[in-house]
Design an enzyme around this catalytic site. Sequence first.
Site, PDB file in Angstrom:
ATOM      1  N   ASP A   1       6.075  -5.698  -2.535  1.00 37.80           N
ATOM      2  CA  ASP A   1       5.497  -4.871  -1.997  1.00 37.80           C
ATOM      3  C   ASP A   1       6.272  -3.699  -1.488  1.00 37.80           C
ATOM      4  O   ASP A   1       7.545  -3.831  -1.500  1.00 37.80           O
ATOM      5  CB  ASP A   1       4.775  -5.506  -0.669  1.00 37.80           C
ATOM      6  CG  ASP A   1       3.952  -4.439   0.213  1.00 37.80           C
ATOM      7  OD1 ASP A   1       3.105  -3.703  -0.290  1.00 37.80           O
ATOM      8  OD2 ASP A   1       4.170  -4.739   1.485  1.00 37.80           O
TER       9      ASP A   1
ATOM     10  N   ASP B   1      -1.286  -9.080  -0.015  1.00 40.06           N
ATOM     11  CA  ASP B   1      -0.368  -9.579  -0.624  1.00 40.06           C
ATOM     12  C   ASP B   1      -0.579 -11.186  -0.827  1.00 40.06           C
ATOM     13  O   ASP B   1       0.182 -12.008  -1.993  1.00 40.06           O
ATOM     14  CB  ASP B   1       1.236  -9.603   0.015  1.00 40.06           C
ATOM     15  CG  ASP B   1       1.741  -8.408   0.067  1.00 40.06           C
ATOM     16  OD1 ASP B   1       1.658  -7.527  -0.837  1.00 40.06           O
ATOM     17  OD2 ASP B   1       2.045  -7.864   1.111  1.00 40.06           O
TER      18      ASP B   1
ATOM     19  N   ASP C   1       4.077  -8.561   3.079  1.00 40.78           N
ATOM     20  CA  ASP C   1       4.007  -8.717   4.546  1.00 40.78           C
ATOM     21  C   ASP C   1       2.549  -8.490   4.948  1.00 40.78           C
ATOM     22  O   ASP C   1       2.088  -8.404   6.112  1.00 40.78           O
ATOM     23  CB  ASP C   1       4.468  -7.324   4.880  1.00 40.78           C
ATOM     24  CG  ASP C   1       3.804  -6.089   4.743  1.00 40.78           C
ATOM     25  OD1 ASP C   1       3.429  -5.753   3.798  1.00 40.78           O
ATOM     26  OD2 ASP C   1       3.702  -5.320   5.736  1.00 40.78           O
TER      27      ASP C   1
ATOM     28  N   ASP D   1       5.151  -0.880   1.584  1.00 46.38           N
ATOM     29  CA  ASP D   1       5.255  -0.563   3.066  1.00 46.38           C
ATOM     30  C   ASP D   1       5.349  -2.050   3.818  1.00 46.38           C
ATOM     31  O   ASP D   1       4.712  -2.961   3.486  1.00 46.38           O
ATOM     32  CB  ASP D   1       3.695  -0.181   3.316  1.00 46.38           C
ATOM     33  CG  ASP D   1       3.740   1.637   3.095  1.00 46.38           C
ATOM     34  OD1 ASP D   1       4.681   2.248   3.088  1.00 46.38           O
ATOM     35  OD2 ASP D   1       2.676   1.901   2.744  1.00 46.38           O
TER      36      ASP D   1
ATOM     37  N   LYS E   1      -4.207  -7.426  -6.080  1.00 41.41           N
ATOM     38  CA  LYS E   1      -2.833  -7.136  -6.442  1.00 41.41           C
ATOM     39  C   LYS E   1      -2.606  -8.118  -7.452  1.00 41.41           C
ATOM     40  O   LYS E   1      -1.839  -8.026  -8.241  1.00 41.41           O
ATOM     41  CB  LYS E   1      -1.736  -7.092  -5.283  1.00 41.41           C
ATOM     42  CG  LYS E   1      -1.510  -5.859  -4.510  1.00 41.41           C
ATOM     43  CD  LYS E   1      -0.736  -6.202  -3.523  1.00 41.41           C
ATOM     44  CE  LYS E   1      -0.491  -5.203  -2.668  1.00 41.41           C
ATOM     45  NZ  LYS E   1       0.675  -5.017  -1.666  1.00 41.41           N
TER      46      LYS E   1
END
Length: 225
Positions: A8, A178, A174, A10, A151
Amino acid sequence: MTPPLVLDIDGTLTRPDRWGIDPRVFDALREWDAPVVLATGKAFPYPIALCHFAGIPELVVAENGGVVYTGDDVHFNADPETPWAVAEAYEAAGYSLGWGPEDTVNRWRETEIAVESSQPEAPLRKLAADHGLEVVDTGYAFHVKDPAVSKGAGVRTVADHVGIDLEEAVAIGDSENDVSTFAVVGRSFAVSNADAAARDAADEVLEGGHADGTLSVLERVRADR
């Protein structure tokens, strides 16, 4: 053998103040001698630019799986018209997407829209549901997206095209977006600043947050080779 990485951006490659890539990440990615897939909620140009400046092959899952780039083909997995219909209805109801008149956050989106996280959430979720869409809270924005894309599905597309063994792959993230990535890889880690969904889904929650946590995993994996 060095495992492939699925990262990931951010909250995972960034500084603790939430803005800007931690500069230590650039060398770590460039020196990694296995495929690196960037899987993000950001619009397509952002992870492509990060690959370019880090000096790594462009393997990208953008817009929470809505756009996937396998290094030679771009895959669009959702229709942009419905998310933009939600955005228009949200603004017609008197709300704002929250990014200002130029809206560089959404300008290049092709399969979803993002609303700044301080904007009213409940009416956005209702409008999204009315249009058959869902809202994913990444901690940085509310993403209005097709529930059929993720994702994790995007990561599988990249893996199938370039020959990545996902059972050997390591993922770090995070946020709730995810969770689907964690489900398709062999080992998953949530940085300490992760939300509850990511923490519950990860194989391990790290002591370090943001890029500190990510870099600690890379050092550990490298030492275990």
